[in-house]
Each structure stands twice: as structure tokens, then as C-alpha cells.
Write an enzyme that holds these catalytic residues in place. Sequence first.
Site, short mmCIF file in Angstrom:
data_model
loop_
_atom_site.label_atom_id
_atom_site.label_comp_id
_atom_site.label_asym_id
_atom_site.label_seq_id
_atom_site.Cartn_x
_atom_site.Cartn_y
_atom_site.Cartn_z
N ASP A 51 0.66 -0.64 -0.45
CA ASP A 51 0.26 -0.47 0.02
C ASP A 51 1.46 1.47 -0.68
O ASP A 51 1.56 0.71 0.36
CB ASP A 51 -1.10 -0.29 0.97
CG ASP A 51 -1.80 1.34 0.91
OD1 ASP A 51 -2.69 1.43 0.48
OD2 ASP A 51 -1.59 2.31 1.61
N TYR A 56 2.41 9.89 0.20
CA TYR A 56 3.42 9.26 0.76
C TYR A 56 4.64 10.26 0.85
O TYR A 56 5.38 9.77 -0.61
CB TYR A 56 3.85 8.35 1.68
CG TYR A 56 2.43 7.52 1.53
CD1 TYR A 56 1.33 8.69 2.35
CD2 TYR A 56 2.02 6.12 1.54
CE1 TYR A 56 -0.22 7.97 3.18
CE2 TYR A 56 0.91 5.65 1.91
CZ TYR A 56 0.15 6.63 2.70
OH TYR A 56 -1.24 5.69 3.27
N GLN A 167 -10.22 1.35 3.20
CA GLN A 167 -9.25 1.16 3.92
C GLN A 167 -9.26 2.22 4.62
O GLN A 167 -9.40 3.42 4.40
CB GLN A 167 -7.43 1.65 3.28
CG GLN A 167 -6.71 2.23 4.17
CD GLN A 167 -5.64 1.71 3.37
OE1 GLN A 167 -4.34 2.79 3.89
NE2 GLN A 167 -5.14 1.55 1.96
N TYR A 195 -5.97 -0.12 8.37
CA TYR A 195 -4.27 1.38 8.93
C TYR A 195 -4.08 0.97 9.91
O TYR A 195 -4.97 1.19 10.96
CB TYR A 195 -4.91 2.03 7.69
CG TYR A 195 -5.63 3.26 7.88
CD1 TYR A 195 -4.57 3.48 9.11
CD2 TYR A 195 -6.13 4.04 6.64
CE1 TYR A 195 -5.85 4.83 9.03
CE2 TYR A 195 -6.56 4.79 7.01
CZ TYR A 195 -6.69 5.85 8.48
OH TYR A 195 -7.74 6.98 8.87
N ARG A 200 0.14 2.89 15.03
CA ARG A 200 1.01 3.46 14.64
C ARG A 200 2.48 3.14 15.17
O ARG A 200 3.38 3.96 15.81
CB ARG A 200 1.13 5.24 14.79
CG ARG A 200 -0.60 5.31 14.09
CD ARG A 200 -0.20 6.60 13.58
NE ARG A 200 -1.64 6.48 12.79
CZ ARG A 200 -2.14 7.22 12.59
NH1 ARG A 200 -3.18 7.69 13.73
NH2 ARG A 200 -3.32 7.49 11.48
P1 NAP Z 1 1.29 0.79 11.88
O1 NAP Z 1 1.34 -0.33 11.08
O2 NAP Z 1 0.52 0.84 13.37
O3 NAP Z 1 2.56 0.85 12.77
C1 NAP Z 1 3.85 1.33 12.63
C2 NAP Z 1 4.68 1.15 13.79
O4 NAP Z 1 4.80 0.00 14.01
C3 NAP Z 1 6.20 1.48 12.59
O5 NAP Z 1 6.52 2.27 13.97
C4 NAP Z 1 6.93 0.00 12.68
O6 NAP Z 1 8.84 0.28 13.64
C5 NAP Z 1 6.18 -0.68 13.74
N1 NAP Z 1 5.96 -2.00 13.77
C6 NAP Z 1 6.02 -2.55 13.01
N2 NAP Z 1 6.33 -3.82 13.13
C7 NAP Z 1 6.36 -3.86 14.33
C8 NAP Z 1 6.76 -5.87 15.34
N3 NAP Z 1 6.30 -6.77 14.55
N4 NAP Z 1 7.09 -5.27 16.06
C9 NAP Z 1 6.76 -3.22 17.03
N5 NAP Z 1 6.17 -2.82 15.96
C10 NAP Z 1 6.76 -3.41 14.90
O7 NAP Z 1 1.12 2.46 11.46
P2 NAP Z 1 0.89 2.99 10.40
O8 NAP Z 1 1.80 3.23 9.05
O9 NAP Z 1 -0.13 4.44 10.30
O10 NAP Z 1 -0.26 2.10 9.40
C11 NAP Z 1 0.23 1.65 8.09
C12 NAP Z 1 0.21 2.06 7.09
O11 NAP Z 1 -1.50 2.10 6.61
C13 NAP Z 1 1.04 2.65 6.54
O12 NAP Z 1 2.20 3.12 6.07
C14 NAP Z 1 -0.05 3.19 4.91
O13 NAP Z 1 0.60 2.21 3.96
C15 NAP Z 1 -1.08 2.95 5.80
N6 NAP Z 1 -2.21 4.64 6.13
C16 NAP Z 1 -3.41 5.11 5.12
C17 NAP Z 1 -3.89 5.71 5.93
C18 NAP Z 1 -4.81 6.42 5.20
O14 NAP Z 1 -5.74 7.65 5.36
N7 NAP Z 1 -5.61 5.45 4.12
C19 NAP Z 1 -3.44 6.65 7.48
C20 NAP Z 1 -2.28 6.12 7.81
C21 NAP Z 1 -1.56 4.97 7.39
P3 NAP Z 1 9.54 0.92 11.83
O15 NAP Z 1 9.08 1.11 10.98
O16 NAP Z 1 10.83 0.79 13.12
O17 NAP Z 1 9.58 -1.01 11.71
#
Ligand code: NAP
Length: 270
Positions: A51, A56, A167, A195, A200
Site C-alpha cells: 500500500d 506519502y 481502507q 490501516y 502506529r
Molecule cells: P502501523 O502499521 O500501525 O505502525 C507502524 C509502526 O509499527 C512503525 O513504527 C513500525 O516500526 C512499528 N512496527 C512494525 N512492525 C512491528 C513489530 N512487529 N513489532 C513492533 N513494532 C512494529 O502504522 P501506520 O504506518 O500508520 O499504518 C500502516 C500503513 O497504513 C501506512 O504505512 C499506510 O500505508 C497506511 N495508512 C493509511 C492511511 C489512510 O488514510 N488511508 C492513514 C495512515 C496509514 P518500524 O518502522 O521501525 O519497523
Amino acid sequence: MEYRGLGKSGERISTIGMGTWQIGDVQKGREREDQLLALKRGVDLGINLIDTAEMYGDGKAEELVGEAFRGQRDSVFIASKVSPGHLHHDDVISACDRSLQRLGMRHIDLYQVHWPNQRVPIRETMGAMEKLVRDAKIRYIGVSNFSVEQTREAQESLSRSELVSNQVEYSVTNRGVEVELLPYCKRQGLTIIAYSPLARGRLPASRLPQSILEKHHLTPAQLMLSWVTRHENVVAIPKSARVSHTEENANSVASRLSEDEYRSISRAFD
Ligand code: NAP
């Protein structure tokens, strides 16, 4: 890896995908290398859903995704998004062209409206999305951050294609979608792409039932991903910038918990 149908399309996407928000901002060096390795490792482990969004890193995440999977187009299912400021007909078309250029790809598999924009009629946006399908620049149409009412309007604005997904934010600590949107999407055969499924990175480890973690040898992140994808029509897109996190996340749904166990996790966050 476990795979699930995308909407009613017949397409199979991995239950655990990979998000790319805040990836690609760093242009060189060790951090960028780690991000590339983390994405590649996920695909080695069977993840196909990636995604990203034009928003981004102002396009840099799409560039990184393109770099990571050059020569491997058939192994990945690319989901990108058009920004809410680009929802007039011609803006959607040109935003998609720019995304394709940054990705270095001929098509995007799932193109999503990132956020609704009340100032642009959804019918106009969906008309442009259908043109992109006809021109083979995108394969499927999705939305993001749409309420039930907005999702219904988007569905009704499509004349030849079916909406496949919405999403939205969904995790143990953010369960708002369970009230209306999740049941609606289930009834309509729409996929929910969850998501921020790891809150986060602020994992509520101390609130997760220790007995379940121990019994199934799961880490807190794995338990959260298993829980959020317990419904058949939900997939999750955790973001990871490290190979070790990607490996942990990819293995989160190798075996499933019982209904009682999922319920007791829910109760801990009621
Ligand atoms: P998330 O996936 O809930 O959390 C990401 C965080 O978790 C990062 O700090 C990562 O660290 C950590 N992490 C990953 N795997 C882990 C594990 N196994 N153990 C411990 N910590 C872990 O947050 P997000 O980035 O907000 O959401 C995911 C994706 O959703 C985004 O990247 C984006 O593609 C999408 N998104 C969409 C919207 C929308 O409006 N549609 C909004 C927000 C996000 P590291 O980076 O150090 O690995």
C-alpha cells in the site's frame, strides 16, 4: 501466508500486506537500504499487497516501491491512492499518470480515493476512476476513510465497475469501524483494508492477554495483526522499516486463535 479475496473481484491478496507511510523520505544510506530490504523480504515471505499513496513523502514512497520491485511486477499487488485535492476528473487522471511514472509501472492494481472531499461530487471522481480502468491504467477501484453513506454513494456512482474496498483505521485500540462500517462492508462483499493496525507503533503490550501470547508463542504485534484480521473480509497493512519486523508481521497469521480467544482480546479493549 494466508490470502483473501479482494471484494467480489476474484483477486487474491495477502491477509498481511505492507504499508509505506513515512517510507522513502530518506534518499540514501543505511535507513533507505533497510526499508528496501524490509519490503523485499515481505514479498519473499508471500506478501503481495503493497500500500502506498501519491501523498506519502510527496511521491517518494511510490519511488521506493518502484525501486524495490523493479523486474518483479507480477509478484506484487500495488495499491496506491489519489489525494483529496486531486478529485476533479482531469486531476485524477494526471495524478494517476504521475504515480505510474514514479512507480515505473504500466498499471496500479488498486487505486483508492485517499479521503473524501465534499467539494467534489463523488460521481465526477468515480467517472475518472472508470476511465482509468478502461484505459488499463488501474485494475480495481477502492476508497479510504469513507463512512457508510459515502461508501454507498461511491458504489452507486460507478456504472461499469464495482467498488472493491474501503481502507480505514482499525486496530485493538481503535475499533470505531465495528459499529457500522465493518458490518456494512461484510454485507456488501467489500474488503476492509485496516490501516495503522499496530496503533502506529504504540503497541499496548501490557493490555494484551499474556496467557494467549504465551500459549501461541506470539509477540504483541503478531497478536494485534491476528486479531484485526479475524473477520474474513479484513486485511491489514502494517508498516515496517526493518526486516525483523516484516518477518514477525508476515508470520502473524500462520495459525489462527479460537473464537473465544479473539473475544477475550476484544474484551480487554472494550
Ligand atoms: P502501523 O502499521 O500501525 O505502525 C507502524 C509502526 O509499527 C512503525 O513504527 C513500525 O516500526 C512499528 N512496527 C512494525 N512492525 C512491528 C513489530 N512487529 N513489532 C513492533 N513494532 C512494529 O502504522 P501506520 O504506518 O500508520 O499504518 C500502516 C500503513 O497504513 C501506512 O504505512 C499506510 O500505508 C497506511 N495508512 C493509511 C492511511 C489512510 O488514510 N488511508 C492513514 C495512515 C496509514 P518500524 O518502522 O521501525 O519497523
